[in-house]
Design a protein around this motif. Sequence first.
Motif, PDB file in Angstrom:
ATOM      1  N   LYS A  41      28.499  28.407  89.551  1.00  0.00           N
ATOM      2  CA  LYS A  41      28.525  29.242  88.501  1.00  0.00           C
ATOM      3  C   LYS A  41      29.148  28.446  87.419  1.00  0.00           C
ATOM      4  CE  LYS A  41      28.933  33.429  89.257  1.00  0.00           C
ATOM      5  NZ  LYS A  41      28.996  35.060  89.144  1.00  0.00           N
ATOM      6  N   GLY A  42      30.449  27.805  87.658  1.00  0.00           N
ATOM      7  CA  GLY A  42      31.372  27.204  86.833  1.00  0.00           C
ATOM      8  C   GLY A  42      30.540  26.251  86.032  1.00  0.00           C
ATOM      9  N   SER A  43      29.615  25.442  86.822  1.00  0.00           N
ATOM     10  CA  SER A  43      29.009  24.517  85.906  1.00  0.00           C
ATOM     11  C   SER A  43      28.070  24.980  84.877  1.00  0.00           C
ATOM     12  CB  SER A  43      28.133  23.573  86.830  1.00  0.00           C
ATOM     13  OG  SER A  43      27.268  22.818  86.244  1.00  0.00           O
ATOM     14  N   PHE A  44      27.551  26.154  85.295  1.00  0.00           N
ATOM     15  CA  PHE A  44      26.919  26.937  84.324  1.00  0.00           C
ATOM     16  C   PHE A  44      27.664  27.109  83.001  1.00  0.00           C
ATOM     17  CE2 PHE A  44      25.849  30.881  82.458  1.00  0.00           C
ATOM     18  CZ  PHE A  44      24.667  30.623  81.927  1.00  0.00           C
ATOM     19  N   TYR A  45      28.774  27.773  83.230  1.00  0.00           N
ATOM     20  CA  TYR A  45      29.793  28.237  82.142  1.00  0.00           C
ATOM     21  C   TYR A  45      30.414  27.040  81.407  1.00  0.00           C
ATOM     22  CZ  TYR A  45      28.959  33.089  83.634  1.00  0.00           C
ATOM     23  OH  TYR A  45      28.298  34.349  83.836  1.00  0.00           O
ATOM     24  N   TRP A  46      30.202  25.699  81.920  1.00  0.00           N
ATOM     25  CA  TRP A  46      30.791  24.768  81.304  1.00  0.00           C
ATOM     26  C   TRP A  46      29.752  24.428  80.145  1.00  0.00           C
ATOM     27  CZ3 TRP A  46      35.139  21.840  81.073  1.00  0.00           C
ATOM     28  CH2 TRP A  46      34.707  20.575  80.504  1.00  0.00           C
ATOM     29  N   HIS A  47      28.464  24.770  80.244  1.00  0.00           N
ATOM     30  CA  HIS A  47      27.539  24.368  79.157  1.00  0.00           C
ATOM     31  C   HIS A  47      26.874  25.506  78.458  1.00  0.00           C
ATOM     32  CE1 HIS A  47      27.083  20.254  80.771  1.00  0.00           C
ATOM     33  NE2 HIS A  47      27.066  20.758  81.992  1.00  0.00           N
ATOM     34  N   PHE A  48      26.817  26.766  78.983  1.00  0.00           N
ATOM     35  CA  PHE A  48      26.503  27.917  78.297  1.00  0.00           C
ATOM     36  C   PHE A  48      27.290  29.091  78.337  1.00  0.00           C
ATOM     37  CE2 PHE A  48      23.040  25.265  80.551  1.00  0.00           C
ATOM     38  CZ  PHE A  48      22.232  25.150  79.513  1.00  0.00           C
ATOM     39  N   ARG A  49      27.186  29.867  77.113  1.00  0.00           N
ATOM     40  CA  ARG A  49      27.874  31.041  77.168  1.00  0.00           C
ATOM     41  C   ARG A  49      27.429  32.214  78.041  1.00  0.00           C
ATOM     42  NH1 ARG A  49      26.230  29.962  72.622  1.00  0.00           N
ATOM     43  NH2 ARG A  49      24.840  31.763  72.417  1.00  0.00           N
ATOM     44  N   ASN A  50      26.136  32.344  78.214  1.00  0.00           N
ATOM     45  CA  ASN A  50      25.517  33.458  78.901  1.00  0.00           C
ATOM     46  C   ASN A  50      24.038  33.057  79.141  1.00  0.00           C
ATOM     47  OD1 ASN A  50      24.499  33.898  76.396  1.00  0.00           O
ATOM     48  ND2 ASN A  50      25.621  35.202  75.684  1.00  0.00           N
ATOM     49  N   ARG A  51      23.480  33.752  80.009  1.00  0.00           N
ATOM     50  CA  ARG A  51      22.163  33.622  80.374  1.00  0.00           C
ATOM     51  C   ARG A  51      21.213  33.380  79.210  1.00  0.00           C
ATOM     52  NH1 ARG A  51      17.447  36.539  80.678  1.00  0.00           N
ATOM     53  NH2 ARG A  51      15.932  35.961  82.239  1.00  0.00           N
ATOM     54  N   GLU A  52      21.389  34.314  78.084  1.00  0.00           N
ATOM     55  CA  GLU A  52      20.553  33.989  76.851  1.00  0.00           C
ATOM     56  C   GLU A  52      20.620  32.888  76.049  1.00  0.00           C
ATOM     57  OE1 GLU A  52      21.377  35.779  72.755  1.00  0.00           O
ATOM     58  OE2 GLU A  52      20.322  37.432  73.806  1.00  0.00           O
ATOM     59  N   SER A  53      21.855  32.003  76.292  1.00  0.00           N
ATOM     60  CA  SER A  53      21.911  30.720  75.710  1.00  0.00           C
ATOM     61  C   SER A  53      21.070  29.913  76.754  1.00  0.00           C
ATOM     62  CB  SER A  53      23.236  30.298  75.603  1.00  0.00           C
ATOM     63  OG  SER A  53      23.917  30.154  76.763  1.00  0.00           O
ATOM     64  N   LEU A  54      21.044  29.916  78.078  1.00  0.00           N
ATOM     65  CA  LEU A  54      20.268  29.162  78.873  1.00  0.00           C
ATOM     66  C   LEU A  54      18.570  29.388  78.595  1.00  0.00           C
ATOM     67  CD1 LEU A  54      19.881  27.360  81.261  1.00  0.00           C
ATOM     68  CD2 LEU A  54      20.130  29.207  82.844  1.00  0.00           C
ATOM     69  N   VAL A  55      18.270  30.436  78.376  1.00  0.00           N
ATOM     70  CA  VAL A  55      17.031  30.739  77.996  1.00  0.00           C
ATOM     71  C   VAL A  55      16.634  30.179  76.830  1.00  0.00           C
ATOM     72  CG1 VAL A  55      15.274  32.644  77.449  1.00  0.00           C
ATOM     73  CG2 VAL A  55      17.002  32.847  79.502  1.00  0.00           C
ATOM     74  N   GLU A  56      17.366  29.952  75.839  1.00  0.00           N
ATOM     75  CA  GLU A  56      17.104  29.428  74.408  1.00  0.00           C
ATOM     76  C   GLU A  56      17.074  28.032  74.911  1.00  0.00           C
ATOM     77  OE1 GLU A  56      20.675  30.540  72.122  1.00  0.00           O
ATOM     78  OE2 GLU A  56      19.509  32.355  71.495  1.00  0.00           O
ATOM     79  N   ALA A  57      17.992  27.349  75.734  1.00  0.00           N
ATOM     80  CA  ALA A  57      18.075  25.843  75.785  1.00  0.00           C
ATOM     81  C   ALA A  57      16.721  25.621  76.608  1.00  0.00           C
ATOM     82  CB  ALA A  57      19.098  25.595  76.737  1.00  0.00           C
TER      83      ALA A  57
END
Length: 195
Positions: A41-57
């Motif tokens: 999950k650390g990799s995720f938080y390197w690129h995104f604030r939260n799940r919503e920002s991943l959905v947007e991307a």
Amino acid sequence: MPGRKRLTRHDWAAAALAAVAADGLAGIAVEPIAARLGTTKGSFYWHFRNRESLVEAALELWEQRNTTAVIATTDADDPRAALRSLMLAVFVSTTSRADPDAGRGHAVEVALQAGAHDPLVRAALDRVSHRRVDHLTSLFDRLGFAPADARHRALLAFTAYLGQVRLATATPGLVPRGADLDGYLDRLLAALTGP
């Protein structure tokens, strides 16, 4: 860690789209996607604030792949040739077994339509649908149809595409392929561009 590839924001967005294709909007969950990517999950938080920002991307990537790129690669000076190229590209991609990304794109389309209750998805669908219909309208306009008629024909073409996607997903045996697809497409275009 030595030998481990550093994941990009794009890698995460692509994995999120694959998750949507497989499991719908609910498939965008950080831990399962991280596991599929072989990371934490650390990799995720390197690129995104939260799940919503991943959905947007993921939605931005879907729009780029399935609208912007398709329009760009099927544009031609001759509007009839551009329309045929566009319809052929999207119809062939619904039946392509050789290109798994194309099939996933249509599975994503179906999943997003089903997830339209989500405000981010609804906004993306609205934006993409308008862009697609506007592009189709411009093709029919260039063919010489009056503005209102061009818009109606564009809506018919777009709903034919959406119907094709749904049919290819739910009942793939009914979808024309190969030479049958060519004949079907010829008749569809004749109906869309006829008097």
